[in-house]
Design a protein around this motif. Structure first.
Motif, PDB file in Angstrom:
ATOM      1  N   ASN A 130       0.774  -1.252   0.158  1.00  0.00           N
ATOM      2  CA  ASN A 130      -0.220  -0.121   0.071  1.00  0.00           C
ATOM      3  C   ASN A 130       0.858   1.414   0.178  1.00  0.00           C
ATOM      4  O   ASN A 130       0.272   2.317   0.030  1.00  0.00           O
ATOM      5  CB  ASN A 130      -0.992  -0.181   1.135  1.00  0.00           C
ATOM      6  N   SER A 131       2.136   0.951   0.178  1.00  0.00           N
ATOM      7  CA  SER A 131       2.929   2.183   0.030  1.00  0.00           C
ATOM      8  C   SER A 131       4.468   1.695  -0.553  1.00  0.00           C
ATOM      9  O   SER A 131       4.901   0.693  -0.665  1.00  0.00           O
ATOM     10  CB  SER A 131       3.209   2.979   1.604  1.00  0.00           C
ATOM     11  N   ILE A 132       5.195   2.842  -0.761  1.00  0.00           N
ATOM     12  CA  ILE A 132       6.576   2.612  -1.358  1.00  0.00           C
ATOM     13  C   ILE A 132       7.592   2.141  -0.526  1.00  0.00           C
ATOM     14  O   ILE A 132       8.381   1.301  -0.702  1.00  0.00           O
ATOM     15  CB  ILE A 132       7.088   4.153  -2.241  1.00  0.00           C
ATOM     16  N   GLU A 133       7.291   2.653   0.746  1.00  0.00           N
ATOM     17  CA  GLU A 133       8.042   2.340   1.995  1.00  0.00           C
ATOM     18  C   GLU A 133       7.736   0.735   2.051  1.00  0.00           C
ATOM     19  O   GLU A 133       8.725  -0.129   2.543  1.00  0.00           O
ATOM     20  CB  GLU A 133       7.738   3.107   3.161  1.00  0.00           C
ATOM     21  N   ASN A 134       6.649   0.247   2.129  1.00  0.00           N
ATOM     22  CA  ASN A 134       6.273  -1.078   2.371  1.00  0.00           C
ATOM     23  C   ASN A 134       7.030  -2.012   1.334  1.00  0.00           C
ATOM     24  O   ASN A 134       7.515  -3.045   1.364  1.00  0.00           O
ATOM     25  CB  ASN A 134       4.792  -1.337   2.385  1.00  0.00           C
ATOM     26  N   LEU A 135       6.997  -1.373  -0.115  1.00  0.00           N
ATOM     27  CA  LEU A 135       7.530  -2.300  -1.130  1.00  0.00           C
ATOM     28  C   LEU A 135       8.866  -2.218  -0.886  1.00  0.00           C
ATOM     29  O   LEU A 135       9.662  -3.514  -1.063  1.00  0.00           O
ATOM     30  CB  LEU A 135       7.202  -1.438  -2.510  1.00  0.00           C
ATOM     31  N   GLN A 136       9.541  -1.330  -0.595  1.00  0.00           N
ATOM     32  CA  GLN A 136      11.067  -1.396  -0.264  1.00  0.00           C
ATOM     33  C   GLN A 136      11.556  -2.119   0.574  1.00  0.00           C
ATOM     34  O   GLN A 136      12.348  -3.059   0.553  1.00  0.00           O
ATOM     35  CB  GLN A 136      11.519   0.174  -0.095  1.00  0.00           C
ATOM     36  N   GLU A 137      10.787  -2.330   1.617  1.00  0.00           N
ATOM     37  CA  GLU A 137      11.357  -3.131   2.792  1.00  0.00           C
ATOM     38  C   GLU A 137      11.200  -4.700   2.388  1.00  0.00           C
ATOM     39  O   GLU A 137      11.910  -5.465   2.731  1.00  0.00           O
ATOM     40  CB  GLU A 137      10.352  -2.795   4.197  1.00  0.00           C
ATOM     41  N   SER A 138      10.003  -4.709   1.965  1.00  0.00           N
ATOM     42  CA  SER A 138       9.680  -6.452   1.633  1.00  0.00           C
ATOM     43  C   SER A 138      10.435  -6.974   0.311  1.00  0.00           C
ATOM     44  O   SER A 138      10.804  -8.318   0.311  1.00  0.00           O
ATOM     45  CB  SER A 138       8.185  -6.592   1.359  1.00  0.00           C
ATOM     46  N   LEU A 139      10.649  -6.235  -0.611  1.00  0.00           N
ATOM     47  CA  LEU A 139      11.204  -6.326  -1.999  1.00  0.00           C
ATOM     48  C   LEU A 139      12.554  -6.686  -1.644  1.00  0.00           C
ATOM     49  O   LEU A 139      13.289  -7.619  -2.029  1.00  0.00           O
ATOM     50  CB  LEU A 139      11.011  -5.434  -2.728  1.00  0.00           C
ATOM     51  N   ALA A 140      13.309  -5.673  -0.841  1.00  0.00           N
ATOM     52  CA  ALA A 140      14.727  -5.894  -0.429  1.00  0.00           C
ATOM     53  C   ALA A 140      15.185  -7.256   0.009  1.00  0.00           C
ATOM     54  O   ALA A 140      16.176  -8.054  -0.296  1.00  0.00           O
ATOM     55  CB  ALA A 140      15.152  -4.864   0.417  1.00  0.00           C
ATOM     56  N   VAL A 141      14.040  -7.785   0.957  1.00  0.00           N
ATOM     57  CA  VAL A 141      14.525  -9.090   1.756  1.00  0.00           C
ATOM     58  C   VAL A 141      14.214 -10.287   0.619  1.00  0.00           C
ATOM     59  O   VAL A 141      15.128 -11.098   0.447  1.00  0.00           O
ATOM     60  CB  VAL A 141      13.162  -9.362   2.727  1.00  0.00           C
ATOM     61  N   SER A 142      13.242 -10.123  -0.281  1.00  0.00           N
ATOM     62  CA  SER A 142      13.093 -11.042  -1.388  1.00  0.00           C
ATOM     63  C   SER A 142      14.194 -11.213  -2.225  1.00  0.00           C
ATOM     64  O   SER A 142      14.738 -12.211  -2.525  1.00  0.00           O
ATOM     65  CB  SER A 142      12.027 -10.775  -2.221  1.00  0.00           C
ATOM     66  N   LEU A 143      14.758  -9.981  -2.704  1.00  0.00           N
ATOM     67  CA  LEU A 143      15.944  -9.975  -3.562  1.00  0.00           C
ATOM     68  C   LEU A 143      17.186 -10.551  -2.906  1.00  0.00           C
ATOM     69  O   LEU A 143      17.986 -11.097  -3.626  1.00  0.00           O
ATOM     70  CB  LEU A 143      16.059  -8.517  -4.163  1.00  0.00           C
ATOM     71  N   GLN A 144      17.194 -10.057  -1.864  1.00  0.00           N
ATOM     72  CA  GLN A 144      18.427 -10.381  -0.800  1.00  0.00           C
ATOM     73  C   GLN A 144      18.706 -11.968  -0.925  1.00  0.00           C
ATOM     74  O   GLN A 144      19.695 -12.730  -0.950  1.00  0.00           O
ATOM     75  CB  GLN A 144      18.454 -10.116   0.460  1.00  0.00           C
ATOM     76  N   GLN A 145      17.421 -12.606  -1.178  1.00  0.00           N
ATOM     77  CA  GLN A 145      17.264 -14.021  -1.012  1.00  0.00           C
ATOM     78  C   GLN A 145      17.421 -14.777  -2.106  1.00  0.00           C
ATOM     79  O   GLN A 145      17.344 -15.981  -2.288  1.00  0.00           O
ATOM     80  CB  GLN A 145      16.140 -14.535  -0.215  1.00  0.00           C
ATOM     81  N   GLY A 146      17.751 -13.933  -3.383  1.00  0.00           N
ATOM     82  CA  GLY A 146      17.897 -14.535  -4.568  1.00  0.00           C
ATOM     83  C   GLY A 146      16.916 -14.597  -5.258  1.00  0.00           C
ATOM     84  O   GLY A 146      16.816 -15.341  -6.547  1.00  0.00           O
ATOM     85  N   GLU A 147      15.590 -14.105  -4.960  1.00  0.00           N
ATOM     86  CA  GLU A 147      14.133 -14.587  -5.542  1.00  0.00           C
ATOM     87  C   GLU A 147      14.019 -13.520  -6.861  1.00  0.00           C
ATOM     88  O   GLU A 147      14.798 -12.519  -6.970  1.00  0.00           O
ATOM     89  CB  GLU A 147      13.070 -14.464  -4.458  1.00  0.00           C
ATOM     90  N   VAL A 148      13.374 -13.915  -7.871  1.00  0.00           N
ATOM     91  CA  VAL A 148      13.042 -13.075  -8.861  1.00  0.00           C
ATOM     92  C   VAL A 148      11.535 -12.906  -8.888  1.00  0.00           C
ATOM     93  O   VAL A 148      10.721 -13.905  -8.635  1.00  0.00           O
ATOM     94  CB  VAL A 148      13.102 -13.676 -10.173  1.00  0.00           C
ATOM     95  N   ARG A 149      11.212 -11.550  -8.814  1.00  0.00           N
ATOM     96  CA  ARG A 149       9.840 -11.050  -8.401  1.00  0.00           C
ATOM     97  C   ARG A 149       9.221 -10.461  -9.694  1.00  0.00           C
ATOM     98  O   ARG A 149       9.991  -9.828 -10.385  1.00  0.00           O
ATOM     99  CB  ARG A 149       9.929 -10.372  -7.169  1.00  0.00           C
ATOM    100  N   VAL A 150       7.878 -10.392  -9.590  1.00  0.00           N
ATOM    101  CA  VAL A 150       7.163  -9.684 -10.672  1.00  0.00           C
ATOM    102  C   VAL A 150       6.168  -8.691  -9.826  1.00  0.00           C
ATOM    103  O   VAL A 150       5.475  -9.234  -9.083  1.00  0.00           O
ATOM    104  CB  VAL A 150       6.334 -10.268 -11.569  1.00  0.00           C
ATOM    105  N   LEU A 151       6.464  -7.518 -10.041  1.00  0.00           N
ATOM    106  CA  LEU A 151       5.625  -6.482  -9.516  1.00  0.00           C
ATOM    107  C   LEU A 151       4.354  -6.004 -10.471  1.00  0.00           C
ATOM    108  O   LEU A 151       4.861  -5.724 -11.865  1.00  0.00           O
ATOM    109  CB  LEU A 151       6.494  -5.279  -8.811  1.00  0.00           C
ATOM    110  N   LYS A 152       3.358  -5.784 -10.072  1.00  0.00           N
ATOM    111  CA  LYS A 152       1.965  -5.077 -11.009  1.00  0.00           C
ATOM    112  C   LYS A 152       1.492  -4.045 -10.238  1.00  0.00           C
ATOM    113  O   LYS A 152       0.945  -4.255  -9.148  1.00  0.00           O
ATOM    114  CB  LYS A 152       1.118  -6.213 -11.227  1.00  0.00           C
ATOM    115  N   GLN A 153       1.197  -3.154 -10.759  1.00  0.00           N
ATOM    116  CA  GLN A 153       0.450  -2.073 -10.546  1.00  0.00           C
ATOM    117  C   GLN A 153      -0.944  -2.381 -10.300  1.00  0.00           C
ATOM    118  O   GLN A 153      -1.477  -3.331 -11.103  1.00  0.00           O
ATOM    119  CB  GLN A 153       0.540  -0.502 -11.177  1.00  0.00           C
TER     120      GLN A 153
END
Length: 360
Positions: A130-153
């Motif tokens: 719901n916010s860019i801050e929420n995205l930044q925090e959670s996505l950073a963890v996923s990418l650190q774990q080597g995951e490939v993610r797909v984000l959609k507006q």
């Protein structure tokens, strides 16, 4: 007087004043649908729409029995605010509107991927930001774990606001920072993968959160290279399929540079009897649609007259059968569509008109 035996049906699509003045049942992409309605005794008519003359369109729609709407949620820099307000007024006056704006908000935005993540078609780790801050925090963890993610507006079309994100060169155990390099690819046609700072990617995502916007985060499906299967539906019946072997976010060939990934190819259309899709058809018609309806509180008669669901291939089952992962549901402007869907559309609209005529 409105007649259920010969209903007046408006097909609404965007255009300018000249297009509205010159509109006929044959000079647009819905000519075959217009003809099919005419052959059943209905009275179809074009309703070319623009915010600039919405009052004229509203007066036209108040005189018909049914309005079938084909307008993208984001069209030439505009949104559907004025249109949706007008359609709600028309529906409140007793005209059947499909897809109704309230139904679009329930099932035609990317949020449905989060709401139905517990279904068999869902991805359990789907996240909603719901916010860019929420995205930044959670996505950073996923990418650190080597995951490939797909984000959609939350609301878009044609790959607009859909991003594949990964950090392939981040050393093991290193924390992702604003300056860390990430590999991103926008799903719009013509875009190629780019390596940019994480902070720059976040800046690109900030506009998606304007006006209470949201973003959905899903794990990238590794079987993407096997294509995407689109299921076309009329209410709760499968009316056809589309298959696209090369679609958005398709990876480059092994060993080739990231910018060499092929662009999306054509979608091929098939009737509901398509042999390769019968397992998906059975799942949709005998369980998945009904489960979605319960979750979203949508009665069958309120389901869109025409909608589609895009599926990627998920992990194979223990016996080697395909599983399917929902990619998105399209409700606002499903076009083009297979010719096999036309008889289903006509039958559904005529039945709706007859039922409403009896009720009245």
């Amino acid at each position: 007087m409105k007649s259920p035996a010969s209903p007046r049906i408006a097909i609404l699509y965007p255009g300018d004043a000249a297009a509205r003045e010159n509109a006929t049942v044959t000079n647009n992409r819905f000519a075959d649908l217009f003809q099919a309605f005419h052959d059943t005794g209905a009275r179809p008519e074009p309703a070319v729409y623009s915010d600039d003359f919405y009052v004229d369109v509203r007066e036209q729609l108040l005189q018909v029995d049914t309005v079938l709407v084909w307008v993208n949620p984001i069209h030439e820099g505009r949104d559907r605010t004025v249109l949706d307000t007008m359609l709600r007024e028309v529906a409140a006056a007793g005209v059947f509107v499909s897809s109704h704006p309230d139904i679009i908000l329930k099932m035609g935005t990317k949020e449905i991927l989060y709401q139905t993540k517990g279904m068999e078609w869902g991805a359990a780790d789907t996240q909603l930001y719901n916010s860019i801050e929420n995205l930044q925090e959670s996505l950073a963890v996923s990418l650190q774990q080597g995951e490939v993610r797909v984000l959609k507006q939350y609301r878009g079309h044609s790959g607009n606001g859909v991003w594949k994100v990964e950090a392939p060169d981040l050393p093991d155990g290193q924390r992702l920072t604003s300056n860390s390099r990430v590999l991103v690819q926008h799903a719009q046609r013509g875009e190629v993968a780019e390596e940019i700072p994480f902070s720059e990617f976040l800046d690109r995502c900030k506009p998606y959160f304007a006006n209470s916007g949201k973003m959905i985060d899903q794990r990238f499906q590794p079987r993407l290279q096997e294509g995407m299967l689109r299921c076309y539906l009329v209410h709760d019946q499968v009316a056809g399929f589309g298959f696209q072997s090369v679609n958005a976010l398709y990876p480059p060939a092994a060993g080739q540079p990231v910018h060499s990934a092929p662009q999306p190819g054509p979608r091929h259309y098939f009737p509901p009897t398509m042999p390769e899709a019968q397992r998906l058809k059975q799942k949709m018609e005998t369980g998945w649609i009904q489960e979605m309806q319960r979750l979203l509180d949508i009665p069958t008669h309120q389901l869109p007259v025409l909608w589609d669901a895009d599926f990627l291939f998920g992990p194979r089952t223990a016996v080697g059968e395909d599983s399917y992962v929902l990619c998105e549901i399209n409700v606002s402007s499903v076009a083009p569509f297979p010719n096999s869907a036309i008889p289903f559309i006509v039958a559904a609209v005529m039945k709706q008109a007859q039922t409403r005529g009896i009720d009245e």
